[in-house]
Design an enzyme around this catalytic site. Structure first.
Site, PDB file in Angstrom:
ATOM      1  N   GLY A 118      -0.906  -4.006   5.381  1.00 22.08           N
ATOM      2  CA  GLY A 118      -1.799  -3.708   4.267  1.00 22.08           C
ATOM      3  C   GLY A 118      -2.875  -4.750   4.088  1.00 22.08           C
TER       4      GLY A 118
ATOM      5  CG  ASN B 196      -6.815  -1.791   4.446  1.00 22.36           C
ATOM      6  OD1 ASN B 196      -5.651  -2.036   4.166  1.00 22.36           O
ATOM      7  ND2 ASN B 196      -7.386  -0.647   4.114  1.00 22.36           N
TER       8      ASN B 196
ATOM      9  CE1 TYR C 264       5.280  -1.000  -6.731  1.00 22.01           C
ATOM     10  CE2 TYR C 264       5.513  -1.821  -8.974  1.00 22.01           C
ATOM     11  CZ  TYR C 264       5.055  -1.980  -7.674  1.00 22.01           C
ATOM     12  OH  TYR C 264       4.378  -3.136  -7.323  1.00 22.01           O
TER      13      TYR C 264
ATOM     14  N   GLY D 245      -7.197  -6.003  -1.187  1.00 22.81           N
ATOM     15  CA  GLY D 245      -6.353  -6.700  -2.140  1.00 22.81           C
ATOM     16  C   GLY D 245      -5.744  -7.990  -1.636  1.00 22.81           C
TER      17      GLY D 245
ATOM     18  N   GLY E  72      -3.563  -8.512   0.692  1.00 23.86           N
ATOM     19  CA  GLY E  72      -3.501  -8.625   2.144  1.00 23.86           C
ATOM     20  C   GLY E  72      -4.801  -9.108   2.737  1.00 23.86           C
TER      21      GLY E  72
END
Length: 291
Positions: A21, A23, A163, A25, A27
């Site tokens: 991930g 790409n 979640y 935030g 990451g």
């Protein structure tokens, strides 16, 4: 570690990181910081086009590879393409999405956040030389792992409880992996981190009216993604990090601040539950760990 920030990352020349991930935030921030410290970073992303755009901004120390954690076939293809790795950062995740299933029939949140990363780590573990860092959340206090209905096939679906359950699972996995590594005499360590309340795109993908509410929260309350990424960067690079530890912000209620070692709830520390979740995860993914 008071006030530890990205400028304190030790030199990472010659070291290879995989960041899921990457790409956007946290990451994306972590990738840029690791590359700036000299590391080579494999951006493992579902959206290759967006990842390539990010990689071009960061520079030539990053590589883009396709990985869809909601598809075990993609996970296996990615793992088969990888060579030696120093650090795996299980950063990617989805939050509070409506009920849907992964390509393999898992509920999307447990399937992406836990089972996808469980499978990825197991397929790569014999090529990892230093650390596995897995992102959890303070939301692990909002849910509970139900081994009899892990994929919400019988219960009425609640996106926030689902979640929270996936975030408990991340911690159960982290601690159980460390116990197995220790028992095997491995020098590799397993640690967890959480970002507090950080402004990222994660909050704008619930496909509900809450997207607008959380957008406002990002503007008024949340800390930056740069601050939110510090606990995972600390866990991934700092000297003195110990296996089975958990890092988050040092501010009030761990919502913001600089990284420190933090605690997690009783369920996340339940060794019997952790062992049972591990066995169930192996059964569902077909991935058996060599440790």
């Amino acid at each position: 570690m008071t006030g530890w920030n990205a400028a304190d990352i030790p030199e990472q020349y010659g070291r290879t990181f995989v960041v899921t991930g990457a790409n956007s935030g946290l990451g994306e921030v972590a990738t840029a910081a690791l590359a700036a410290a000299g590391g080579t970073v494999v951006m493992a992303c579902r959206d290759e086009k967006k990842a390539t755009e990010v990689a071009q901004r960061i520079g030539d120390r990053v590589l883009v590879r396709h990985l869809d954690l909601a598809d075990l076939g993609s996970v296996r293809e990615f793992a088969a393409s990888m060579g030696p790795i120093d650090v795996l950062i299980n950063n990617a995740g989805v939050m509070a999405v409506p009920f849907r299933q992964t390509a393999d029939g898992f509920e999307m949140q447990i399937g992406t956040n836990h089972l996808g990363h469980f499978a990825l780590t197991g397929l790569l573990i014999d090529r990892i030389s230093d650390r596995v860092v897995t992102l959890s959340s303070d939301a692990h206090n909002w849910g509970s792992v139900d081994l009899d209905d892990l994929n919400w096939e019988r219960r009425s679906y609640n996106r926030w409880r689902a979640y929270g359950a996936s975030k408990v699972a991340n911690l159960l996995f982290t601690y159980e992996l460390q116990r197995k590594l220790t028992a095997a005499g491995s020098s590799v360590i397993s640690v967890a981190a959480h970002p507090g309340y950080a402004a990222t795109g994660l909050q704008s993908n619930t496909e509900s009216i809450l997207d607008r509410v959380m957008w406002l929260g990002n503007k008024l309350i949340a800390q930056s993604a740069e601050m939110g990424a510090l606990p995972e960067l600390y866990a991934a690079t700092a000297v003195g990090v110990t296996g089975g530890s958990y890092y988050g912000p040092d501010g009030i209620r761990q919502m913001r601040g600089y990284p420190k070692r933090v605690g997690s709830n009783a369920e996340s520390r339940d060794q019997e539950l952790a062992a049972a979740l591990w066995a169930r995860s192996e059964e569902l993914t077909g991935v058996r760990y060599p440790v």
